[in-house]
Design a protein around this motif. Sequence first.
Motif, short mmCIF file in Angstrom:
data_model
loop_
_atom_site.label_atom_id
_atom_site.label_comp_id
_atom_site.label_asym_id
_atom_site.label_seq_id
_atom_site.Cartn_x
_atom_site.Cartn_y
_atom_site.Cartn_z
N ALA A 89 0.83 -1.20 0.00
CA ALA A 89 0.00 0.00 0.00
C ALA A 89 0.86 1.26 0.00
CB ALA A 89 -0.93 -0.01 1.22
N TRP A 90 1.92 1.25 0.79
CA TRP A 90 2.83 2.40 0.88
C TRP A 90 3.50 2.67 -0.47
CZ3 TRP A 90 7.98 2.42 4.14
CH2 TRP A 90 8.45 3.72 4.26
N VAL A 91 4.03 1.63 -1.08
CA VAL A 91 4.74 1.79 -2.36
C VAL A 91 3.79 2.25 -3.46
CG1 VAL A 91 5.95 0.54 -4.20
CG2 VAL A 91 6.60 0.18 -1.81
N LEU A 92 2.64 1.59 -3.58
CA LEU A 92 1.70 1.93 -4.64
C LEU A 92 1.21 3.37 -4.50
CD1 LEU A 92 -0.05 1.23 -7.09
CD2 LEU A 92 -1.78 0.33 -5.49
N THR A 93 0.81 3.76 -3.30
CA THR A 93 0.27 5.11 -3.13
C THR A 93 1.34 6.18 -3.32
OG1 THR A 93 0.53 4.91 -0.71
CG2 THR A 93 -1.63 4.37 -1.64
N GLU A 94 2.57 5.86 -2.94
CA GLU A 94 3.67 6.81 -3.18
C GLU A 94 3.85 7.03 -4.67
OE1 GLU A 94 7.93 5.51 -2.98
OE2 GLU A 94 7.92 6.81 -1.22
N MET A 95 3.81 5.94 -5.45
CA MET A 95 3.98 6.04 -6.89
C MET A 95 2.82 6.77 -7.54
SD MET A 95 5.61 2.25 -7.66
CE MET A 95 6.03 2.59 -9.38
N LEU A 96 1.61 6.55 -7.07
CA LEU A 96 0.45 7.25 -7.61
C LEU A 96 0.51 8.74 -7.33
CD1 LEU A 96 -2.35 4.71 -6.58
CD2 LEU A 96 -1.49 5.11 -8.91
N ALA A 97 1.00 9.09 -6.15
CA ALA A 97 1.03 10.50 -5.76
C ALA A 97 2.11 11.29 -6.49
CB ALA A 97 1.26 10.61 -4.25
N GLU A 98 3.07 10.59 -7.07
CA GLU A 98 4.20 11.27 -7.70
C GLU A 98 3.96 11.66 -9.16
OE1 GLU A 98 7.39 8.54 -7.08
OE2 GLU A 98 7.92 9.37 -5.11
N THR A 99 2.86 11.22 -9.76
CA THR A 99 2.65 11.48 -11.18
C THR A 99 1.18 11.69 -11.50
OG1 THR A 99 2.99 10.60 -13.42
CG2 THR A 99 2.51 9.01 -11.69
N ASP A 100 0.92 12.45 -12.57
CA ASP A 100 -0.44 12.60 -13.08
C ASP A 100 -0.82 11.46 -14.01
OD1 ASP A 100 -0.82 14.98 -11.76
OD2 ASP A 100 -0.17 16.22 -13.45
N THR A 101 0.15 10.67 -14.45
CA THR A 101 -0.09 9.65 -15.45
C THR A 101 -0.26 8.28 -14.80
OG1 THR A 101 1.29 10.91 -17.00
CG2 THR A 101 0.76 8.64 -17.60
N TRP A 102 -1.50 7.90 -14.60
CA TRP A 102 -1.82 6.59 -14.02
C TRP A 102 -2.11 5.65 -15.18
CZ3 TRP A 102 -5.61 7.49 -9.30
CH2 TRP A 102 -4.97 8.29 -8.35
N ASP A 103 -1.10 4.91 -15.58
CA ASP A 103 -1.26 4.06 -16.76
C ASP A 103 -0.65 2.68 -16.53
OD1 ASP A 103 1.46 4.57 -16.81
OD2 ASP A 103 1.43 5.72 -18.68
N ASP A 104 -0.64 1.88 -17.58
CA ASP A 104 -0.13 0.52 -17.49
C ASP A 104 1.34 0.49 -17.07
OD1 ASP A 104 -0.86 -2.42 -18.30
OD2 ASP A 104 1.10 -2.05 -19.24
N ASP A 105 2.12 1.43 -17.59
CA ASP A 105 3.54 1.47 -17.25
C ASP A 105 3.75 1.70 -15.75
OD1 ASP A 105 4.22 1.03 -19.87
OD2 ASP A 105 4.63 3.14 -20.33
N LEU A 106 2.95 2.59 -15.18
CA LEU A 106 3.09 2.89 -13.76
C LEU A 106 2.74 1.67 -12.91
CD1 LEU A 106 3.54 5.03 -11.50
CD2 LEU A 106 1.06 5.37 -11.55
N LEU A 107 1.65 1.00 -13.25
CA LEU A 107 1.22 -0.15 -12.46
C LEU A 107 2.17 -1.33 -12.63
CD1 LEU A 107 -2.64 0.09 -12.93
CD2 LEU A 107 -1.24 0.95 -11.04
N GLN A 108 2.76 -1.46 -13.82
CA GLN A 108 3.76 -2.50 -14.01
C GLN A 108 5.03 -2.18 -13.23
OE1 GLN A 108 3.17 -5.35 -15.42
NE2 GLN A 108 5.23 -6.19 -15.16
N ALA A 109 5.37 -0.90 -13.14
CA ALA A 109 6.55 -0.49 -12.37
C ALA A 109 6.35 -0.79 -10.88
CB ALA A 109 6.83 0.99 -12.59
N TYR A 110 5.12 -0.62 -10.40
CA TYR A 110 4.79 -1.00 -9.01
C TYR A 110 5.08 -2.49 -8.80
CZ TYR A 110 1.32 -3.00 -5.74
OH TYR A 110 0.68 -3.75 -4.78
N TYR A 111 4.62 -3.32 -9.70
CA TYR A 111 4.88 -4.76 -9.60
C TYR A 111 6.38 -5.05 -9.60
CZ TYR A 111 5.58 -9.53 -11.34
OH TYR A 111 6.04 -10.81 -11.51
#
Length: 377
Positions: free
Chosen positions: A310-332
């Motif tokens: 939860a910490w990692v995903l929300t940090e990554m979401l908060a850092e960018t306006d672009t919520w896309d496949d690349d971002l979610l794959q980078a979380y994984y």
Amino acid sequence: MSTLPRTVLVIGGGASGNAATILLRRAGVDVDLVEAKDDWNATAGSGITLQGNALRVLRELGVWEEVEESGYGFDSVGITAPDGTVLHVQPDLRTGGDDLPATLGMPRPRLQQILIDAVRDSGARVRLGTRASSFDQDADGVTVRFTDGTEGRYDLVIAADGLGSTTRAAIGISAKPEPTGMAIWRIAVPRPEGLTRTDLAYGGPAYIAGYCPTSDTTIYAYVVEAHRDRAAIPPQTYAEEMRRLASAYGGFWPEITERITDPAEVNYTWFDRMLVEGSWHRGRIVLVGDAAHCCPPTLAQGAALSLEDAWVLTEMLAETDTWDDDLLQAYYERRIDRVRSVVEASVQIGQWQLDGVRDADVPGLMGRTMTMLRELP
């Protein structure tokens, strides 16, 4: 931080879902949380062991002081013979940093209540007794229909609905939890005087007999054995079954065993393992916590990994306006190696016991894994 208005649906009000909600609200994201249970704190289990890396996330959530007051922190683990003779005391690595205890035990329902209160205070919209019944995705978001007949439109859906996640199945991820061959009996009892850390006894009629202090006055105790058909163990016999196993152990165990009297207070659970490989999302629906991975509690890392997700995903979401496949794959990609190491080590420790391997390097494997977990996720 994103400046665009965002709306997220969090499915599941356990540790990872609550943590994601709190952190997203802090980042200014609009959050709906739905929880299938009518009773948000109908928490199974008697106690929880939180390693330092879990405490680190709880501090980030702003609840560390309440957790510290509600639990019992300690910095070592003892290994005992079945008769209670202490064979070795090992200092625990402070995986959350030197300013946090290595380990803290606390009543599981108390941790859940602290997180519930923080979610309520965050301003998230919460609906209990509600499930997501269908998802309709396009390039811009997800339309979700709910079992209460309503629907909502979201930029992202976070599936935190646990081991049996219906969301995981609904988006076409076929992974399912598999039993490892072990099961655990747990109960909360008063703390015997002088019990100040976790001790683990290997051998005897159970694979492991252990306990963890959860406050100044309480502990939870557990015994691990080969799993049995649940249908063959009537719930009214749970206290008798746990007492039978626990009665073979010495040290603090005779006092603990005397307290195992009410079958309704005994929790029986199989050990499972699962790791979703390749990605933890499909479109704009992403898995966190037990929906993506689970492991036996041999390293006490289940809650910690879920909180870290939860910490990692929300940090990554908060850092960018672009919520896309690349971002979610980078979380994984950021999570998978760390999570896989813990899942594999947790399963290996149990398998060595199932196989009767006497020269297994359990301390070495535990030490290597915990050293890795000191690094930020």
